[in-house]
Write an enzyme that holds these catalytic residues in place. Structure first.
Site, short mmCIF file in Angstrom:
data_model
loop_
_atom_site.label_atom_id
_atom_site.label_comp_id
_atom_site.label_asym_id
_atom_site.label_seq_id
_atom_site.Cartn_x
_atom_site.Cartn_y
_atom_site.Cartn_z
N LYS A 163 1.19 -1.71 -0.01
CA LYS A 163 -0.20 -0.30 0.18
C LYS A 163 0.84 1.28 -0.02
O LYS A 163 0.48 1.60 1.07
CB LYS A 163 -0.95 0.14 1.15
CG LYS A 163 -2.07 0.88 1.47
CD LYS A 163 -3.08 0.03 1.89
CE LYS A 163 -4.20 1.43 1.88
NZ LYS A 163 -5.19 1.99 1.52
N1 PPE Z 1 -7.49 -1.76 -3.08
C1 PPE Z 1 -7.12 -0.63 -3.26
C2 PPE Z 1 -6.41 -0.12 -4.33
C3 PPE Z 1 -7.21 0.53 -1.87
O1 PPE Z 1 -6.80 2.04 -2.14
C4 PPE Z 1 -7.77 -0.39 -0.28
C5 PPE Z 1 -8.43 0.45 0.79
C6 PPE Z 1 -8.60 -1.66 -0.99
C7 PPE Z 1 -8.43 -2.21 -2.42
C8 PPE Z 1 -8.99 -2.16 0.35
O2 PPE Z 1 -8.51 -2.50 1.45
P1 PPE Z 1 -8.72 -2.51 2.67
O3 PPE Z 1 -9.23 -1.60 3.36
O4 PPE Z 1 -7.69 -3.62 3.18
O5 PPE Z 1 -9.89 -3.93 2.66
N2 PPE Z 1 -8.03 1.68 0.30
C9 PPE Z 1 -7.75 2.63 1.32
C10 PPE Z 1 -8.07 3.69 1.23
C11 PPE Z 1 -9.36 5.16 0.51
C12 PPE Z 1 -8.59 6.08 0.53
O6 PPE Z 1 -9.76 6.89 0.01
O7 PPE Z 1 -7.53 6.64 1.40
C13 PPE Z 1 -9.22 2.64 2.73
O8 PPE Z 1 -10.37 1.48 2.48
O9 PPE Z 1 -9.00 2.92 3.61
#
Ligand code: PPE
Length: 311
Positions: A163
């Site tokens: 990330k």
């Molecule tokens: N894909 C991406 C690209 C992504 O950024 C997130 C989280 C996910 C999948 C889902 O992952 P998880 O949160 O572990 O279930 N995106 C984060 C950032 C959003 C933002 O706008 O900043 C979040 O959900 O916190």
């Protein structure tokens, strides 16, 4: 400032081992991470549960935080215990009953040039109130999305399972393209043209009572909410296919589609490129899993005690 109005006046942020006032949590303009996107971060929610404020799946977020730094040789320099204490204390000191928590680590001020050289690693934990990511209404009625003309980076270009802050310029391109065209959010295809994920969400598809989500080799983030929803679905007897490729065409013939994410939680999708999915509202499987998700995170059940860290 907008979204920080509630907290900016009296909030505190943990930075490199100490608490600083919200307004003083600044960084130099020659910070390495600002120039080259060399940061790693997390997005975590703490929920106001029946048993008090609790951080959801903190251990897994912390695992991913450390792992995200690995390809960049980024040592966070704080133990799990130190970062956990810092985070719990950040939520407490800001008097938050529920919160969105943003740990971030980045190459700081010290040298420029792509090699991080002498740049220190700065580590920060902030928290603030953040409601439904795509709006309250979206949770109930679903959103309209567009398949972006931008493709996700292949994992051979940038590790998509880390990330990394720099990755999110791709998310911005896709998301803003969608919003300029009147959609709430984008779906991003991978280099092969199969479905990857949203700009900040993983994607799920329901067809004939079975559940599908792109596998880890499809250029996705290994989402923690994705894992939560897979677990909840399997516990309810659903067959979940989580190591598959999903072609673009399958989006349009799905019975149901939904996004998952720490910020987005479980958000139904009702149309893709203006083609109606199912009957154009939150589908029954989506609704069941969404209810199960909110029941879980608000601790209206005592399932998965191991997923909660009390503040
Ligand atoms: N894909 C991406 C690209 C992504 O950024 C997130 C989280 C996910 C999948 C889902 O992952 P998880 O949160 O572990 O279930 N995106 C984060 C950032 C959003 C933002 O706008 O900043 C979040 O959900 O916190």
């Amino acid at each position: 400032m907008g979204m920080f109005d509630d907290i900016a006046d009296d909030g505190v942020i943990w930075k490199n081992g100490e608490f600083v006032d919200w307004a003083d949590a600044t960084t130099h303009v020659l910070t390495h991470g600002l120039h080259y996107g060399t940061g790693v971060f997390e997005g975590v929610r703490a929920y106001d549960t029946e048993e008090g404020t609790a951080i959801f799946r903190w251990d897994e977020h912390l695992d991913r935080f450390y792992q995200s730094g690995q390809p960049y040789d980024m040592e966070l320099g704080y133990s799990r215990e130190e970062l956990t204490d810092a985070t719990l204390e950040t939520v407490r000191r800001n008097d938050l009953e529920s919160a969105y928590i943003r740990p971030i680590a980045y190459y700081g001020y010290g040298s420029l040039g792509v090699s991080p050289g002498d740049s220190p690693v700065d580590v920060v934990v902030a928290a603030w109130p953040w409601g439904a990511y795509l709006g309250e209404e979206a949770l109930e009625n679903g959103i309209d999305v567009m398949v972006s003309s931008w493709r996700k980076h292949a994992s051979s270009q940038i590790p998509t399972n880390a990330k990394t802050t720099g990755l999110y310029v791709n998310s911005l391109l896709a998301g803003e393209e969608a919003r300029r065209n009147g959609y709430a959010e984008a779906i991003v295809l991978n280099k092969e043209g199969n479905v990857a994920e949203g700009p900040g969400e993983n994607l799920f598809l329901v067809r004939d009572g079975e559940i599908y989500t792109p596998g880890l080799s499809e250029s996705i983030l290994d989402g923690i909410t994705r894992d939560t929803v897979i677990t909840l679905a399997e516990e309810r007897g659903y067959k979940v296919h989580d190591a598959v490729s999903i072609s673009r065409g399958e989006l349009n013939t799905a019975d149901e589609l939904f996004f998952t994410g720490s910020a987005a939680e479980v958000t139904p999708i009702r149309k893709v490129d203006n083609v109606t999915i199912g009957d154009g509202s939150r589908g029954p499987v989506t609704e069941e899993l969404q209810s199960a998700f909110f029941e879980l995170v608000e601790r209206r059940t005592d399932d998965h005690d191991e997923w909660f860290t009390y503040v």
